[in-house]
Design a protein around this motif. Structure first.
Motif, mmCIF file in Angstrom:
data_model
loop_
_atom_site.group_PDB
_atom_site.id
_atom_site.type_symbol
_atom_site.label_atom_id
_atom_site.label_comp_id
_atom_site.label_asym_id
_atom_site.label_seq_id
_atom_site.Cartn_x
_atom_site.Cartn_y
_atom_site.Cartn_z
ATOM 1 N N UNK A 25 0.847 -1.080 0.018
ATOM 2 C CA UNK A 25 0.061 0.050 -0.053
ATOM 3 C C UNK A 25 0.968 1.542 0.031
ATOM 4 N N UNK A 26 0.157 2.434 0.208
ATOM 5 C CA UNK A 26 1.037 3.621 0.370
ATOM 6 C C UNK A 26 -0.020 4.740 1.086
ATOM 7 N N UNK A 27 0.613 5.772 1.315
ATOM 8 C CA UNK A 27 -0.184 6.808 2.203
ATOM 9 C C UNK A 27 -1.287 7.493 1.214
ATOM 10 N N UNK A 28 -1.621 6.938 -0.158
ATOM 11 C CA UNK A 28 -2.596 7.908 -0.728
ATOM 12 C C UNK A 28 -3.726 6.698 -0.940
ATOM 13 N N UNK A 29 -3.641 5.588 -0.557
ATOM 14 C CA UNK A 29 -4.799 4.541 -0.466
ATOM 15 C C UNK A 29 -5.979 5.141 -0.082
ATOM 16 N N UNK A 30 -7.350 4.868 -0.335
ATOM 17 C CA UNK A 30 -8.407 5.312 -0.043
ATOM 18 C C UNK A 30 -8.632 5.136 1.545
ATOM 19 N N UNK A 31 -8.174 4.063 2.099
ATOM 20 C CA UNK A 31 -8.571 3.628 3.565
ATOM 21 C C UNK A 31 -7.675 4.568 4.316
ATOM 22 N N UNK A 32 -6.455 4.837 3.702
ATOM 23 C CA UNK A 32 -5.232 5.882 4.486
ATOM 24 C C UNK A 32 -6.157 7.085 4.504
ATOM 25 N N UNK A 33 -6.405 7.812 3.318
ATOM 26 C CA UNK A 33 -7.116 9.202 3.223
ATOM 27 C C UNK A 33 -8.272 9.334 4.002
ATOM 28 N N UNK A 34 -9.093 8.250 3.873
ATOM 29 C CA UNK A 34 -10.295 8.344 4.786
ATOM 30 C C UNK A 34 -10.081 8.369 6.390
ATOM 31 N N UNK A 35 -8.809 7.927 6.779
ATOM 32 C CA UNK A 35 -8.472 8.005 8.146
ATOM 33 C C UNK A 35 -7.862 9.468 8.388
ATOM 34 N N UNK A 36 -7.132 9.700 7.471
ATOM 35 C CA UNK A 36 -6.693 11.120 7.655
ATOM 36 C C UNK A 36 -7.885 12.218 7.569
ATOM 37 N N UNK A 37 -8.602 12.055 6.816
ATOM 38 C CA UNK A 37 -9.851 12.819 6.591
ATOM 39 C C UNK A 37 -10.745 13.002 8.160
ATOM 40 N N UNK A 38 -10.871 11.632 8.560
ATOM 41 C CA UNK A 38 -11.558 11.590 9.870
ATOM 42 C C UNK A 38 -10.852 12.165 10.896
ATOM 43 N N UNK A 39 -9.655 12.008 11.108
ATOM 44 C CA UNK A 39 -8.672 12.572 12.020
ATOM 45 C C UNK A 39 -8.930 14.086 11.856
ATOM 46 N N UNK A 40 -8.751 14.755 10.672
ATOM 47 C CA UNK A 40 -9.144 16.194 10.648
ATOM 48 C C UNK A 40 -10.347 16.697 10.979
ATOM 49 N N UNK A 41 -11.416 15.764 10.787
ATOM 50 C CA UNK A 41 -12.757 16.476 11.045
ATOM 51 C C UNK A 41 -12.990 16.414 12.633
#
Length: 334
Positions: free
Chosen positions: A69-85
């Motif tokens: 995987x990598x940092x731009x995978x959807x599940x990673x981005x989804x987690x980043x987004x929820x942390x920001x929220x």
């Protein structure tokens, strides 16, 4: 702690573990434009690429991706987004060779490479964060659990919790699980992706890496015997699996920990559901939804928010209420 009943319910007609595992990769798309990349050097002459999404918080969520995987995978981005929220900063880091640029050394990454995760945590602390929470998926979940257990003596006080999803806690049995005929599409994809990297390594390090016979390989036992073990200081695949399986270190974890493994995850063997350990553990919560697949847990929402990322944030919020003093007063398990 008691085994937690799960709130996850799959959408209608999407309860199948294989569908849950495959569909997000094919159809889920999230924006990564808000990430800012930073490269840090390692003390062995290599580098790690880190992707930040910051809001000025003193709390940071560090996300570790899965195998290939990598940092731009959807599940990673989804987690980043929820942390920001939730008002927190987020850091999605890339394992060596996974950021889009091959790393410099013969070694790459593996399920027990806690030295790199520790580097990331220490680097984050230089920015002044007062609380760090770890979230990991699949291999990244195993790595996060190994780090907080096996390396508990190194763990900075600022690391407050760890949440891990779809974790192959027992690498040996998971490797054999993936070698089964019904999982051949996943095994083929992993070996196909890894072949590109091993070809690059063979070109740059011909004395240490060869592609001879690669296309005859069909399992992680063969791959780990030939590449993972010798490149990372293990005797063979069995030694690698033994030393890097988080199942061995769960009892050493002393911070709030969440392990979520779906019962229909096609990657996981029965050994990856440590019910007996969780029941006796003072700080490990085990959650086993009937459905979810491997890093799936699909939820139909307009903005493609998935259950597992919201579950991770809910656990982090609850971890804020658990103090180190409370944990130290609880009995330790052997």
């Amino acid at each position: 702690m008691p085994i937690l009943a799960s709130s996850y319910r799959p959408p209608r007609f999407l309860a199948n573990g294989y569908l849950q595992s495959i569909l997000p990769t094919l159809f889920r798309r999230l924006d990564d434009a808000h990430l800012t990349r930073e490269r840090i050097d390692t003390d062995d002459g290599d580098f790690l690429d880190l992707d930040w999404s910051c809001q000025g918080s003193d709390t940071l969520v560090i996300v570790s991706h899965g195998l290939e995987g990598h940092s731009r995978r959807p599940y990673v981005l989804g987690t980043v987004r929820e942390a920001n929220r939730n008002g927190w900063d987020a850091l999605a880091w890339n394992f060596r060779s996974c950021s889009g640029e091959m790393n410099r050394l013969p070694r790459m990454y593996h399920s027990g490479a806690t030295d790199d995760l520790h580097r990331v945590v220490l680097h984050a602390l230089t920015r002044g964060y007062r609380a760090i929470h770890l979230v990991g998926y699949s291999m990244g979940g195993n790595l996060s659990l190994v780090y907080t257990g096996r390396e508990a003596h190194l763990l900075p006080e600022a690391v407050k919790s760890v949440a891990a999803f779809s974790v192959p806690c027992d690498l040996r049995s998971s490797a054999f699980q993936l070698a089964k005929w019904q999982n051949r599409i996943f095994m083929w994809r992993f070996l196909k992706d890894l072949r590109v990297k091993m070809a690059d390594k063979a070109q740059r390090f011909p004395g240490r890496v060869t592609l001879k016979g690669y296309d005859d390989m069909s399992s992680f036992q063969e791959f780990d015997d030939r590449y993972t073990a010798p490149l990372h200081g293990f005797r063979d695949a069995e030694d690698y699996w033994h030393q890097s399986s988080s199942l061995r270190y769960l009892h050493q974890i002393r911070i709030p920990a969440l392990l979520v493994n779906a019962r229909n995850d096609p990657f996981l063997s029965p050994a990856c559901f440590p019910v007996d350990i969780a029941r006796q553990h003072p700080s490990l919560t085990l959650e086993m939804p009937d459905s979810g697949g491997h890093v799936g847990f699909i939820r139909r929402t307009p903005d493609q928010t998935y259950w597992m990322e919201q579950r991770a944030m809910a656990f982090i919020r609850s971890a804020h209420t658990v103090t180190a003093d409370t944990l130290e007063k609880q009995p330790q398990t052997a």
